[in-house]
Scaffold this active site. Structure first.
Site, PDB file in Angstrom:
ATOM      1  N   ARG A 279       0.928  -1.238   0.053  1.00  0.00           N
ATOM      2  CA  ARG A 279      -0.026  -0.040  -0.249  1.00  0.00           C
ATOM      3  C   ARG A 279       0.853   1.325  -0.005  1.00  0.00           C
ATOM      4  NH1 ARG A 279      -2.637  -4.212   1.435  1.00  0.00           N
ATOM      5  NH2 ARG A 279      -0.613  -4.616   2.434  1.00  0.00           N
ATOM      6  N   THR A 280       1.684   1.449   0.770  1.00  0.00           N
ATOM      7  CA  THR A 280       2.618   2.679   1.061  1.00  0.00           C
ATOM      8  C   THR A 280       3.323   3.101  -0.232  1.00  0.00           C
ATOM      9  OG1 THR A 280       2.647   2.041   3.313  1.00  0.00           O
ATOM     10  CG2 THR A 280       3.843   4.119   2.586  1.00  0.00           C
TER      11      THR A 280
ATOM     12  N   LYS B  84      26.498  -2.828   1.301  1.00  0.00           N
ATOM     13  CA  LYS B  84      27.819  -2.988   1.246  1.00  0.00           C
ATOM     14  C   LYS B  84      28.573  -1.975   2.333  1.00  0.00           C
ATOM     15  CE  LYS B  84      27.650  -1.654  -3.445  1.00  0.00           C
ATOM     16  NZ  LYS B  84      28.225  -1.244  -4.716  1.00  0.00           N
TER      17      LYS B  84
ATOM     18  N   ARG C  29      11.614   3.706   3.956  1.00  0.00           N
ATOM     19  CA  ARG C  29      10.941   3.043   4.760  1.00  0.00           C
ATOM     20  C   ARG C  29      12.255   1.871   5.050  1.00  0.00           C
ATOM     21  NH1 ARG C  29       5.693  -1.236   4.658  1.00  0.00           N
ATOM     22  NH2 ARG C  29       4.758   0.865   5.245  1.00  0.00           N
TER      23      ARG C  29
ATOM     24  N   HIS D 150       4.691   5.481  11.492  1.00  0.00           N
ATOM     25  CA  HIS D 150       4.170   5.488  10.217  1.00  0.00           C
ATOM     26  C   HIS D 150       3.233   6.621   9.971  1.00  0.00           C
ATOM     27  CE1 HIS D 150       3.233   4.162   6.395  1.00  0.00           C
ATOM     28  NE2 HIS D 150       2.802   2.808   6.779  1.00  0.00           N
TER      29      HIS D 150
HETATM   30  N1   CP Z   1      -0.500   0.009   5.775  1.00  0.00           N
HETATM   31  C1   CP Z   1       0.871  -0.414   5.094  1.00  0.00           C
HETATM   32  O1   CP Z   1       2.007   0.151   5.499  1.00  0.00           O
HETATM   33  O2   CP Z   1       0.811  -1.343   4.302  1.00  0.00           O
HETATM   34  P1   CP Z   1       2.234  -1.776   3.513  1.00  0.00           P
HETATM   35  O3   CP Z   1       3.273  -2.473   4.371  1.00  0.00           O
HETATM   36  O4   CP Z   1       1.562  -2.720   2.433  1.00  0.00           O
HETATM   37  O5   CP Z   1       2.740  -0.573   2.801  1.00  0.00           O
END
Ligand code: CP
Length: 304
Positions: free
Chosen positions: A52-53, A82, A103, A130
């Site tokens: 999603r993100t 590395k 991320r 998040h």
């Molecule tokens: N909600 C969320 O962070 O989903 P993903 O891990 O699929 O990005």
């Protein structure tokens, strides 16, 4: 540099402006792309799995007419593998684009954002935060229930390692008279939202009590058990709650069921068709709109 690293950067005023902009984007989204940024490049730099993100950020940037450079496995296929530091990585990436979405499971990566000369958005730093997920969650709550105060919100699932829980509880506490319920009671989160434990508006409930509280809730927010973050003390997680079709009968008619996803088995698939289960469409779509608004907010900043 104007990064988005934590929900602590957002107050009610900033959230209101963001949501107003997001509503306009939402209303116009299907009329076609706005070609605001034909020469701007977003670098999505992901070291943990994401559906999603990453895709919603990329969809958002494409809608804005921008371009995307995408790394979905930075731990094994970027030079982090590395031994390159986050400091050098961000210094390097900022030569290639206008915005980084990052991320990584190392929660400390955000401390090196200052070395980037372009904005960075935190798309997840370990189990800590998040921010864009919780902003889309808050937007969803506001849109569906018409308010952000006087809410009863129950969080169920992995409270120890859930960065979405950690970010959303902070945002909900910006507003008045929200009552927060967390289950299971025995799981204590280890992140900075721990400071909320002593607040009068927080009630920790046991798994066996969940059904007693469900009928009062406006929002029921589930999180996945994050086995990838487990250590040996976390065995109690395997005994958790599952929302079943029979529970739907006791929920308020105008409540909503949210989940940042991905789901494991904490919500039965038999719940999915219920109109209150909005995690698969409305919540996900709102993720695109809010991310368009956030990208615009950062790229519209004047460059000096
Ligand atoms: N909600 C969320 O962070 O989903 P993903 O891990 O699929 O990005």
């Amino acid at each position: 540099m104007n990064h988005i690293l934590s929900v602590n950067q957002f107050d009610k005023d900033r959230i209101e402006k963001l949501f107003n902009k997001t509503s306009i984007i939402e209303r116009n989204f299907h009329k076609g792309s706005l070609f605001h940024y034909p020469n701007r490049v977003m670098i999505s730099f992901f070291g943990e799995p994401s559906t999603r993100t990453r895709f919603s950020f990329e969809r958002a940037m494409f809608w804005l007419g921008g371009k995307v450079i995408s790394e979905s496995n930075s731990d094994s296929s970027s030079s982090l593998k590395k031994g390159e530091s986050f400091k050098d990585t961000f210094k390097t990436l900022s030569q290639y684009g206008d915005l980084i979405v990052c991320r990584h499971n190392d929660e400390k990566w955000i401390n090196f954002a200052e070395y980037s000369s372009i904005p960075i958005i935190n798309a997840g730093n370990g189990s800590q935060e998040h921010p864009t997920q919780s902003l889309l969650d808050l937007y969803t709550i506001n849109k569906e229930l018409g308010r952000l105060n006087n809410l009863k919100v129950m969080f169920i699932g992995d409270l120890k390692y859930s960065r979405t829980f950690n970010s959303l509880i902070k945002l909900l506490n910006l507003y008045e008279n929200n009552e927060i319920y967390t289950a299971p009671a025995e799981i204590i989160w280890h992140c900075d939202s721990k400071s909320y434990l002593d607040q009068d508006n927080l009630t920790r409930i046991n798994l066996k009590e969940i059904e007693n509280y469900l009928p009062e809730m406006d929002v029921i927010y589930f999180t996945r058990i994050q086995k990838e973050r487990f250590n040996s003390e976390d065995i109690e997680y395997f005994n958790n709650f599952q929302l079943l079709k029979r529970h739907l009968e006791i929920l308020k008619e105008n409540s909503i069921i949210l989940h940042p996803l991905p789901r494991n088995n904490e919500i039965s698939e038999t719940v999915d068709e219920d109109s209150r289960a909005i995690y698969h469409e409305k919540q996900i779509k709102n993720g695109i709109y809010i991310r368009v608004a956030l990208i615009q907010e950062l790229l519209d900043e004047p460059k000096f």
